[in-house]
Design an enzyme around this catalytic site. Structure first.
Site, short mmCIF file in Angstrom:
data_model
loop_
_atom_site.label_atom_id
_atom_site.label_comp_id
_atom_site.label_asym_id
_atom_site.label_seq_id
_atom_site.Cartn_x
_atom_site.Cartn_y
_atom_site.Cartn_z
N ASP A 8 21.99 0.24 6.55
CA ASP A 8 22.08 1.53 5.89
C ASP A 8 23.54 1.76 5.52
O ASP A 8 24.43 1.71 6.40
CB ASP A 8 21.61 2.66 6.82
CG ASP A 8 20.12 2.58 7.12
OD1 ASP A 8 19.45 1.68 6.58
OD2 ASP A 8 19.64 3.42 7.89
N ASP A 129 8.17 8.52 3.78
CA ASP A 129 8.86 8.97 4.98
C ASP A 129 8.23 10.29 5.40
O ASP A 129 8.18 11.23 4.61
CB ASP A 129 10.35 9.17 4.71
CG ASP A 129 11.00 7.95 4.08
OD1 ASP A 129 10.63 6.83 4.48
OD2 ASP A 129 11.85 8.11 3.19
#
Length: 243
Positions: A8, A129
């Site tokens: 990330d 998500d």
């Protein structure tokens, strides 16, 4: 089963967020490319790269990093974060990305998704998500009121054959997976799912493998790799059913 070690990127560094919170950042490597290289050296074939700047701001800021990872490591790159235009997808494809994860646009712009699937086909991945069964967008900061089960059930009809499903409540928390939830998701989607969130120990990886190929296409592992509670080489062996 594919093991996707995760990188990330926020502010040019490899980080992890706790439950998607930008105020809960842990920096693990100042050089994401070096991090990807270390994954490749330990046997990884894929890497999952999230542009957290792009997810937050809606404009990808790390395409050059994706290009360097693809070019310098030989890893197949699955990437997401801030993918809101076809031009961005073209740039990512030119940069060497093999799969591109659509999140916000998956919910907000059906025409865009149709155009993306028409142009990029199997490279398009649905990134769903969810927290408490509700889809979250814009870097997990905004609720949608859309039930995740409803969105997942629509994917096949929209021409999508890959799904990364993140249980936000478990992401970065090392709590393991909800196996029954992933079985249900795969049945709703009609194809296997990439599991994301909750990996903490080798037994968690085994739990994903135990779901079977019809349920789990792969697993994304992030914080556990950086903190050493899961060894990447060991996880790859488990995925190959060698350990």
């Amino acid at each position: 089963m594919i093991v996707f070690p995760a990188i990330d990127i926020l502010g040019g560094r490899a980080v992890r967020l706790a439950q998607g919170r930008y105020d809960a950042v842990t920096v693990y490597n100042d050089d994401p490319v070096a991090q990807a290289r270390s994954f490749a050296e330990r046997g990884a074939e894929w890497v999952h790269v999230v542009d957290l700047d792009g997810a937050r701001d809606g404009v990808p800021g790390n395409i050059a990093v994706v290009e360097r990872i693809a070019r310098e490591t030989g890893l197949a790159v699955q990437t997401g974060g801030g993918i809101r235009t076809l031009e961005t997808m073209r740039r990512l494809t030119d940069a060497g990305a093999r799969r591109m994860v659509l999140g916000t646009k998956l919910v907000t712009d059906e025409r865009f998704v149709t155009d993306a699937v028409t142009e990029f086909g199997d490279s398009v991945v649905a990134g769903v998500d969810a927290r408490d069964g509700e889809v979250k967008i814009a870097g997990w900061r905004e609720g949608t009121g859309v039930p995740s089960a409803e969105l997942v059930a629509e994917l096949t009809g929209r021409g999508i054959r890959h799904l990364v499903y993140t249980d936000i409540s478990r992401d970065g928390m090392g709590t393991g997976i909800n196996a029954d939830a992933y079985r249900t998701l795969a049945a709703q989607a009609g194809f296997p799912v990439v599991v994301s969130g909750g990996m903490s120990t080798p037994d968690d990886v085994r739990a994903v493998v135990a779901l079977g190929d019809a349920v789990a296409e792969g697993v994304i592992i992030g914080r556990a790799l950086y903190e050493g509670t899961i060894d990447l080489s060991g996880a790859l062996a488990i995925a190959r059913r060698e350990a």
